[in-house]
Write a protein that holds these residues in place. Structure first.
Motif, PDB file in Angstrom:
ATOM      1  N   ASP A 221      -1.199   8.885   0.867  1.00  0.00           N
ATOM      2  CA  ASP A 221      -1.444   8.944   2.309  1.00  0.00           C
ATOM      3  C   ASP A 221      -2.508   9.974   2.647  1.00  0.00           C
ATOM      4  N   ASN A 222      -2.414  11.135   2.035  1.00  0.00           N
ATOM      5  CA  ASN A 222      -3.374  12.190   2.320  1.00  0.00           C
ATOM      6  C   ASN A 222      -4.784  11.778   1.891  1.00  0.00           C
ATOM      7  N   THR A 223      -4.897  11.227   0.681  1.00  0.00           N
ATOM      8  CA  THR A 223      -6.200  10.807   0.169  1.00  0.00           C
ATOM      9  C   THR A 223      -6.770   9.663   0.999  1.00  0.00           C
ATOM     10  N   ALA A 224      -5.938   8.676   1.317  1.00  0.00           N
ATOM     11  CA  ALA A 224      -6.410   7.530   2.096  1.00  0.00           C
ATOM     12  C   ALA A 224      -6.888   7.961   3.468  1.00  0.00           C
ATOM     13  N   SER A 225      -6.168   8.869   4.104  1.00  0.00           N
ATOM     14  CA  SER A 225      -6.562   9.346   5.428  1.00  0.00           C
ATOM     15  C   SER A 225      -7.902  10.071   5.377  1.00  0.00           C
TER      16      SER A 225
ATOM     17  N   ILE B 222     -13.094  -2.118   6.599  1.00  0.00           N
ATOM     18  CA  ILE B 222     -12.625  -1.828   5.251  1.00  0.00           C
ATOM     19  C   ILE B 222     -11.772  -2.948   4.674  1.00  0.00           C
ATOM     20  N   LEU B 223     -12.164  -3.423   3.484  1.00  0.00           N
ATOM     21  CA  LEU B 223     -11.389  -4.403   2.734  1.00  0.00           C
ATOM     22  C   LEU B 223     -10.596  -3.664   1.657  1.00  0.00           C
ATOM     23  N   VAL B 224      -9.301  -3.907   1.582  1.00  0.00           N
ATOM     24  CA  VAL B 224      -8.438  -3.259   0.600  1.00  0.00           C
ATOM     25  C   VAL B 224      -8.234  -4.188  -0.590  1.00  0.00           C
ATOM     26  N   VAL B 225      -8.454  -3.668  -1.787  1.00  0.00           N
ATOM     27  CA  VAL B 225      -8.225  -4.417  -3.020  1.00  0.00           C
ATOM     28  C   VAL B 225      -7.190  -3.639  -3.822  1.00  0.00           C
ATOM     29  N   HIS B 226      -6.021  -4.243  -4.055  1.00  0.00           N
ATOM     30  CA  HIS B 226      -4.925  -3.493  -4.671  1.00  0.00           C
ATOM     31  C   HIS B 226      -4.201  -4.318  -5.734  1.00  0.00           C
ATOM     32  N   SER B 227      -3.676  -3.610  -6.720  1.00  0.00           N
ATOM     33  CA  SER B 227      -2.849  -4.253  -7.740  1.00  0.00           C
ATOM     34  C   SER B 227      -1.473  -4.555  -7.151  1.00  0.00           C
TER      35      SER B 227
ATOM     36  N   ALA C 192      -3.655   4.624   7.015  1.00  0.00           N
ATOM     37  CA  ALA C 192      -4.831   5.438   7.293  1.00  0.00           C
ATOM     38  C   ALA C 192      -5.790   4.728   8.238  1.00  0.00           C
ATOM     39  N   VAL C 193      -5.982   3.443   8.012  1.00  0.00           N
ATOM     40  CA  VAL C 193      -6.872   2.669   8.886  1.00  0.00           C
ATOM     41  C   VAL C 193      -6.318   2.635  10.307  1.00  0.00           C
ATOM     42  N   GLN C 194      -5.017   2.438  10.430  1.00  0.00           N
ATOM     43  CA  GLN C 194      -4.403   2.389  11.752  1.00  0.00           C
ATOM     44  C   GLN C 194      -4.570   3.698  12.515  1.00  0.00           C
TER      45      GLN C 194
ATOM     46  N   SER D 121      -7.163   5.705  12.364  1.00  0.00           N
ATOM     47  CA  SER D 121      -8.569   6.113  12.366  1.00  0.00           C
ATOM     48  C   SER D 121      -9.392   5.134  13.208  1.00  0.00           C
ATOM     49  N   PRO D 122     -10.675   5.427  13.386  1.00  0.00           N
ATOM     50  CA  PRO D 122     -11.547   4.484  14.111  1.00  0.00           C
ATOM     51  C   PRO D 122     -11.891   3.235  13.303  1.00  0.00           C
ATOM     52  N   ALA D 123     -11.513   3.188  12.042  1.00  0.00           N
ATOM     53  CA  ALA D 123     -11.849   2.042  11.193  1.00  0.00           C
ATOM     54  C   ALA D 123     -10.961   0.842  11.519  1.00  0.00           C
ATOM     55  N   ARG D 124     -11.340  -0.305  10.967  1.00  0.00           N
ATOM     56  CA  ARG D 124     -10.522  -1.501  11.114  1.00  0.00           C
ATOM     57  C   ARG D 124     -10.306  -2.136   9.742  1.00  0.00           C
ATOM     58  N   LEU D 125      -9.226  -2.893   9.632  1.00  0.00           N
ATOM     59  CA  LEU D 125      -8.884  -3.544   8.372  1.00  0.00           C
ATOM     60  C   LEU D 125      -9.564  -4.912   8.308  1.00  0.00           C
ATOM     61  N   ALA D 126     -10.489  -5.073   7.361  1.00  0.00           N
ATOM     62  CA  ALA D 126     -11.215  -6.337   7.227  1.00  0.00           C
ATOM     63  C   ALA D 126     -10.406  -7.377   6.479  1.00  0.00           C
ATOM     64  N   GLY D 127      -9.439  -6.934   5.675  1.00  0.00           N
ATOM     65  CA  GLY D 127      -8.636  -7.868   4.897  1.00  0.00           C
ATOM     66  C   GLY D 127      -8.012  -7.172   3.708  1.00  0.00           C
ATOM     67  N   ILE D 128      -7.193  -7.919   2.986  1.00  0.00           N
ATOM     68  CA  ILE D 128      -6.492  -7.387   1.817  1.00  0.00           C
ATOM     69  C   ILE D 128      -6.562  -8.417   0.700  1.00  0.00           C
TER      70      ILE D 128
END
Length: 392
Positions: free
Chosen positions: A158-162, A176-181, A196-198, A200-207
């Motif tokens: 959480d800290n790093t992502a923020s 931002i697009l999230v790519v995760h295992s 973190a996206v929620q 911040s001023p950023a938006r989630l482009a997809g997962i």
């Protein structure tokens, strides 16, 4: 003595690595984080228990245990005007033994517990002493065990992502697009980036999820390319590690047209460990977070001089715990080790820089943002030296 607001003397640390995170026990500690805890006599040595994974039969655990004890004693030697009575207890890396040793430590007079390392053991220790009003500063980074009387000192997703998400947004990389295992670590990382996206001023482009295998990575690359194209994502946030899928992703994504000059690569984990990773063409220009490099190097040097070898990557967490205790006790208040005191907003000066504990049992650390240029780590946004607000 240590001051809560100013850097303690002779500090700094080697970069933090992961503190182990294991499965949860079924029960949860009693809620003390909002203010509960013991009363102490600050004019007397403060009894502190250090729970380490010595005795497990695994050589690595004994190395970790010794490094934690060494770092704690180094921190005690730096205290001015505060005396700590440190007593070390071996957990064997086992939850049941951690619980029994935590109880024994409190019976012996401990007013706070540092450790254990592993998440399951830390949770068990917290449960065992919650009814005694004792807080546990564990060396885990597993926030699923945090809360009540259990705090985690290890670096958290959480800290790093923020930190990285807010920096990306400030640099115009806000889609931002999230790519995760799809394993537990990847799922936790994905959730941290979403939060973190929620916030911040950023938006989630997809997962885009992927199976944690070479075949899974290869199969996900066309999906990432399609998601970037359809969403207009200008950043790809990867949970992959340097020991896992990161080298393959940073090779295949540019070949597929997701080129780093157009789409910013961001990493949730350290991209400079091991050093050989810096040689990879695909990581050049990527962003990741790390502790204050200058302070890390100073602690490494001090520890090496004192003990003839470098500290274990998580060794400095024990120093941080003693630093926080010393700063609070040095203020002379009998409630210095309560949940309310531990979570005061100004935070503490640790071996990697500033940090503070959150009321939910997590932590916030002042991290630098770095990139890789010409196979060298370059800090592009320094770690903060103080916290500008009340915290989370």
């Amino acid at each position: 003595m240590f001051a809560v607001f100013r850097p303690a003397r002779k500090l700094g640390l080697r970069a933090l690595a992961l503190a182990s995170a294991l499965a949860l026990a079924a029960c949860e500690p009693v809620a003390l984080g909002g203010g509960g805890g013991p009363t102490i006599n600050t004019a007397q040595p403060v009894p502190v228990a250090l729970l380490v994974p010595r005795g497990s039969g695994q050589g690595g655990d004994d190395i970790v245990a010794q490094s934690l004890e060494n770092a704690a004693r180094l921190a005690i030697s730096d205290l001015e005007g505060v005396q700590v009575d440190l007593r070390v207890y071996a957990t064997a890396g086992n939850a049941q033994q951690a619980a029994s040793q935590a109880v024994q430590a409190v019976n012996d007079g401990a007013k706070i517990i540092l450790g254990p390392v592993y998440g399951e053991a830390a949770n068990a220790a917290g449960v065992a002493v919650a009814g005694r009003g004792i807080n546990v500063l564990s060396f885990s980074n597993n926030t699923t065990i945090a809360g009540g009387n259990v705090f985690v000192l290890g670096p958290t997703f959480d800290n790093t992502a923020s930190r990285l998400t807010r920096f990306a947004a400030s640099q115009g990389k806000s889609n931002i697009l999230v790519v995760h295992s799809q394993d537990v670590s990847g799922q936790l990382g994905k959730a941290a980036i979403e939060r973190a996206v929620q916030g911040s001023p950023a938006r989630l482009a997809g997962i885009v999820p992927y199976q944690r295998s070479q075949q899974g990575v290869v199969a996900s690359v066309p999906q990432v390319r399609s998601a970037v194209s359809s969403s207009g994502a200008d950043a790809v946030f990867l949970t992959a590690t340097t020991a896992g899928a990161l080298p393959l992703f940073t090779q295949l994504l540019p070949e597929a047209g997701v080129r780093p000059e157009n789409v910013q690569y961001i990493g949730l984990t350290r991209w400079d460990i091991p050093p050989q990773t810096l040689e990879l063409p695909g990581v050049q220009g990527g962003w990741f977070a790390l502790p204050d490099p200058g302070m890390s190097a100073r602690f490494r040097s001090r520890y090496q001089a004192a003990y003839g070898e470098p500290p274990h990557p998580i060794g400095g967490l024990a120093y941080d715990g003693i630093a926080a205790i010393g700063a609070l006790v040095g203020a002379g208040q009998s409630n210095a080790l309560t949940g309310a005191a531990l979570t005061q907003g100004a935070g503490f000066q640790g071996v990697n820089g500033i940090f503070r504990l959150r009321r939910d049992g997590g932590n916030e650390r002042g991290l630098a943002v770095a990139t890789i240029r010409n196979r060298q780590v370059v800090v592009i946004d320094p770690a903060p030296r103080s916290f500008g607000g009340p915290g989370f």
